[in-house]
Design a protein around this motif. Structure first.
Motif, PDB file in Angstrom:
ATOM      1  N   GLN A  41      76.328 -33.326  83.603  1.00 53.22           N
ATOM      2  CA  GLN A  41      75.625 -32.078  83.319  1.00 53.22           C
ATOM      3  C   GLN A  41      75.407 -31.913  81.812  1.00 53.22           C
ATOM      4  OE1 GLN A  41      77.833 -28.528  84.227  1.00 53.22           O
ATOM      5  NE2 GLN A  41      75.983 -27.371  84.643  1.00 53.22           N
ATOM      6  N   LYS A  42      76.424 -32.227  81.009  1.00 51.48           N
ATOM      7  CA  LYS A  42      76.283 -32.103  79.560  1.00 51.48           C
ATOM      8  C   LYS A  42      75.359 -33.165  78.996  1.00 51.48           C
ATOM      9  CE  LYS A  42      80.561 -29.651  78.977  1.00 51.48           C
ATOM     10  NZ  LYS A  42      81.911 -29.629  78.491  1.00 51.48           N
ATOM     11  N   ALA A  43      75.335 -34.347  79.618  1.00 51.14           N
ATOM     12  CA  ALA A  43      74.442 -35.414  79.150  1.00 51.14           C
ATOM     13  C   ALA A  43      72.983 -35.045  79.404  1.00 51.14           C
ATOM     14  CB  ALA A  43      74.786 -36.723  79.836  1.00 51.14           C
ATOM     15  N   ASP A  44      72.711 -34.308  80.458  1.00 54.21           N
ATOM     16  CA  ASP A  44      71.335 -33.884  80.743  1.00 54.21           C
ATOM     17  C   ASP A  44      70.826 -32.895  79.705  1.00 54.21           C
ATOM     18  OD1 ASP A  44      71.207 -35.493  82.974  1.00 54.21           O
ATOM     19  OD2 ASP A  44      71.750 -33.880  84.372  1.00 54.21           O
ATOM     20  N   ASN A  45      71.728 -32.164  79.049  1.00 46.31           N
ATOM     21  CA  ASN A  45      71.335 -31.152  78.073  1.00 46.31           C
ATOM     22  C   ASN A  45      71.180 -31.694  76.657  1.00 46.31           C
ATOM     23  OD1 ASN A  45      71.405 -29.223  80.083  1.00 46.31           O
ATOM     24  ND2 ASN A  45      73.518 -28.673  79.695  1.00 46.31           N
ATOM     25  N   VAL A  46      71.440 -32.990  76.456  1.00 39.82           N
ATOM     26  CA  VAL A  46      71.350 -33.579  75.120  1.00 39.82           C
ATOM     27  C   VAL A  46      69.895 -33.902  74.811  1.00 39.82           C
ATOM     28  CG1 VAL A  46      72.010 -35.569  73.708  1.00 39.82           C
ATOM     29  CG2 VAL A  46      73.666 -34.514  75.237  1.00 39.82           C
ATOM     30  N   ASP A  47      69.443 -33.515  73.617  1.00 35.59           N
ATOM     31  CA  ASP A  47      68.075 -33.801  73.195  1.00 35.59           C
ATOM     32  C   ASP A  47      67.935 -35.263  72.806  1.00 35.59           C
ATOM     33  OD1 ASP A  47      67.396 -31.140  73.523  1.00 35.59           O
ATOM     34  OD2 ASP A  47      67.860 -30.631  71.440  1.00 35.59           O
ATOM     35  N   GLU A  48      66.733 -35.777  72.961  1.00 39.10           N
ATOM     36  CA  GLU A  48      66.446 -37.148  72.559  1.00 39.10           C
ATOM     37  C   GLU A  48      66.496 -37.242  71.036  1.00 39.10           C
ATOM     38  OE1 GLU A  48      65.765 -39.944  74.350  1.00 39.10           O
ATOM     39  OE2 GLU A  48      66.335 -38.793  76.113  1.00 39.10           O
ATOM     40  N   PRO A  49      66.985 -38.343  70.507  1.00 39.09           N
ATOM     41  CA  PRO A  49      67.004 -38.494  69.051  1.00 39.09           C
ATOM     42  C   PRO A  49      65.584 -38.580  68.504  1.00 39.09           C
ATOM     43  CG  PRO A  49      67.703 -40.516  70.107  1.00 39.09           C
ATOM     44  CD  PRO A  49      67.552 -39.483  71.184  1.00 39.09           C
ATOM     45  N   SER A  50      65.390 -38.052  67.333  1.00 39.12           N
ATOM     46  CA  SER A  50      64.070 -38.096  66.716  1.00 39.12           C
ATOM     47  C   SER A  50      64.121 -38.982  65.474  1.00 39.12           C
ATOM     48  CB  SER A  50      63.621 -36.685  66.340  1.00 39.12           C
ATOM     49  OG  SER A  50      64.508 -36.135  65.399  1.00 39.12           O
ATOM     50  N   MET A  51      62.975 -39.492  65.099  1.00 39.01           N
ATOM     51  CA  MET A  51      62.885 -40.338  63.917  1.00 39.01           C
ATOM     52  C   MET A  51      62.993 -39.467  62.670  1.00 39.01           C
ATOM     53  SD  MET A  51      62.545 -43.400  65.008  1.00 39.01           S
ATOM     54  CE  MET A  51      61.970 -44.269  63.590  1.00 39.01           C
ATOM     55  N   LEU A  52      63.801 -39.905  61.734  1.00 38.64           N
ATOM     56  CA  LEU A  52      63.927 -39.184  60.481  1.00 38.64           C
ATOM     57  C   LEU A  52      62.711 -39.466  59.611  1.00 38.64           C
ATOM     58  CD1 LEU A  52      67.673 -39.918  59.709  1.00 38.64           C
ATOM     59  CD2 LEU A  52      66.701 -37.839  60.641  1.00 38.64           C
ATOM     60  N   ARG A  53      62.343 -38.511  58.793  1.00 39.67           N
ATOM     61  CA  ARG A  53      61.189 -38.738  57.933  1.00 39.67           C
ATOM     62  C   ARG A  53      61.555 -39.732  56.837  1.00 39.67           C
ATOM     63  NH1 ARG A  53      60.525 -34.900  53.274  1.00 39.67           N
ATOM     64  NH2 ARG A  53      62.597 -34.051  52.960  1.00 39.67           N
ATOM     65  N   LYS A  54      60.564 -40.438  56.380  1.00 35.70           N
ATOM     66  CA  LYS A  54      60.772 -41.455  55.368  1.00 35.70           C
ATOM     67  C   LYS A  54      61.033 -40.773  54.027  1.00 35.70           C
ATOM     68  CE  LYS A  54      58.987 -45.984  54.526  1.00 35.70           C
ATOM     69  NZ  LYS A  54      57.895 -46.910  54.808  1.00 35.70           N
ATOM     70  N   ARG A  55      62.088 -41.209  53.356  1.00 39.51           N
ATOM     71  CA  ARG A  55      62.457 -40.603  52.085  1.00 39.51           C
ATOM     72  C   ARG A  55      61.748 -41.319  50.944  1.00 39.51           C
ATOM     73  NH1 ARG A  55      68.787 -39.988  51.853  1.00 39.51           N
ATOM     74  NH2 ARG A  55      68.205 -38.683  50.114  1.00 39.51           N
ATOM     75  N   LYS A  56      61.355 -40.547  49.936  1.00 36.28           N
ATOM     76  CA  LYS A  56      60.712 -41.112  48.751  1.00 36.28           C
ATOM     77  C   LYS A  56      61.781 -41.516  47.746  1.00 36.28           C
ATOM     78  CE  LYS A  56      56.377 -38.561  48.794  1.00 36.28           C
ATOM     79  NZ  LYS A  56      55.539 -37.665  47.992  1.00 36.28           N
ATOM     80  N   VAL A  57      61.515 -42.606  47.070  1.00 33.69           N
ATOM     81  CA  VAL A  57      62.401 -43.047  46.000  1.00 33.69           C
ATOM     82  C   VAL A  57      62.057 -42.232  44.761  1.00 33.69           C
ATOM     83  CG1 VAL A  57      63.065 -45.021  44.583  1.00 33.69           C
ATOM     84  CG2 VAL A  57      62.483 -45.359  46.981  1.00 33.69           C
ATOM     85  N   PRO A  58      63.047 -41.693  44.050  1.00 32.72           N
ATOM     86  CA  PRO A  58      62.740 -40.939  42.827  1.00 32.72           C
ATOM     87  C   PRO A  58      61.978 -41.813  41.826  1.00 32.72           C
ATOM     88  CG  PRO A  58      65.029 -40.629  43.454  1.00 32.72           C
ATOM     89  CD  PRO A  58      64.478 -41.683  44.340  1.00 32.72           C
ATOM     90  N   LYS A  59      61.089 -41.196  41.058  1.00 34.89           N
ATOM     91  CA  LYS A  59      60.257 -41.943  40.131  1.00 34.89           C
ATOM     92  C   LYS A  59      61.076 -42.709  39.108  1.00 34.89           C
ATOM     93  CE  LYS A  59      56.027 -39.353  40.485  1.00 34.89           C
ATOM     94  NZ  LYS A  59      54.946 -38.692  39.777  1.00 34.89           N
ATOM     95  N   ARG A  60      62.195 -42.202  38.731  1.00 34.25           N
ATOM     96  CA  ARG A  60      63.006 -42.891  37.716  1.00 34.25           C
ATOM     97  C   ARG A  60      63.539 -44.226  38.228  1.00 34.25           C
ATOM     98  NH1 ARG A  60      66.494 -38.474  39.189  1.00 34.25           N
ATOM     99  NH2 ARG A  60      68.363 -39.280  40.237  1.00 34.25           N
ATOM    100  N   PHE A  61      63.572 -44.415  39.555  1.00 29.92           N
ATOM    101  CA  PHE A  61      64.061 -45.667  40.112  1.00 29.92           C
ATOM    102  C   PHE A  61      62.929 -46.609  40.533  1.00 29.92           C
ATOM    103  CE2 PHE A  61      67.753 -42.867  41.428  1.00 29.92           C
ATOM    104  CZ  PHE A  61      68.564 -43.282  40.370  1.00 29.92           C
ATOM    105  N   GLN A  62      61.689 -46.143  40.449  1.00 29.64           N
ATOM    106  CA  GLN A  62      60.562 -46.974  40.850  1.00 29.64           C
ATOM    107  C   GLN A  62      60.266 -48.037  39.806  1.00 29.64           C
ATOM    108  OE1 GLN A  62      57.275 -44.368  41.612  1.00 29.64           O
ATOM    109  NE2 GLN A  62      58.009 -43.811  43.650  1.00 29.64           N
ATOM    110  N   LEU A  63      59.841 -49.178  40.237  1.00 27.62           N
ATOM    111  CA  LEU A  63      59.451 -50.244  39.324  1.00 27.62           C
ATOM    112  C   LEU A  63      57.966 -50.158  39.028  1.00 27.62           C
ATOM    113  CD1 LEU A  63      61.404 -53.200  40.949  1.00 27.62           C
ATOM    114  CD2 LEU A  63      62.055 -51.874  38.955  1.00 27.62           C
ATOM    115  N   GLY A  64      57.561 -50.673  37.920  1.00 30.76           N
ATOM    116  CA  GLY A  64      56.141 -50.702  37.582  1.00 30.76           C
ATOM    117  C   GLY A  64      55.795 -49.608  36.601  1.00 30.76           C
ATOM    118  N   ASP A  65      54.607 -49.066  36.769  1.00 30.87           N
ATOM    119  CA  ASP A  65      54.086 -48.072  35.810  1.00 30.87           C
ATOM    120  C   ASP A  65      54.264 -46.648  36.338  1.00 30.87           C
ATOM    121  OD1 ASP A  65      52.350 -48.650  37.818  1.00 30.87           O
ATOM    122  OD2 ASP A  65      50.549 -48.335  36.609  1.00 30.87           O
ATOM    123  N   ALA A  66      55.405 -46.321  36.802  1.00 29.24           N
ATOM    124  CA  ALA A  66      55.683 -44.986  37.335  1.00 29.24           C
ATOM    125  C   ALA A  66      55.876 -43.987  36.213  1.00 29.24           C
ATOM    126  CB  ALA A  66      56.925 -45.025  38.201  1.00 29.24           C
TER     127      ALA A  66
END
Length: 66
Positions: A41-66
């Motif tokens: 009964q409790k397993a039926d009430n569990v929501d399906e897992p959702s995909m987490l949103r993609k996190r951005k890398v802070p600009k200070r850690f980006q390579l190139g001309d950031a």
């Protein structure tokens, strides 16, 4: 959650097993059935897992001309 359910059913079964007309095997089968019913009964009430949103890398850690 499982521990709480087991303890509750164990307490109920121990009270029920104190009756003279109830056998230990009958009490055990009743306890297992009620635990499985609760878990299903409790397993039926569990929501399906959702995909987490993609996190951005802070600009200070980006390579190139950031």
């Amino acid at each position: 959650m499982l521990g709480q359910s087991l303890m509750r059913h164990t307490d109920n079964r121990s009270k029920g097993l104190q009756h003279q007309d109830l056998s230990a095997s009958k009490g055990q089968s009743m306890g297992i059935q009620s635990v499985l019913r609760d878990v299903k009964q409790k397993a039926d009430n569990v929501d399906e897992p959702s995909m987490l949103r993609k996190r951005k890398v802070p600009k200070r850690f980006q390579l190139g001309d950031a």
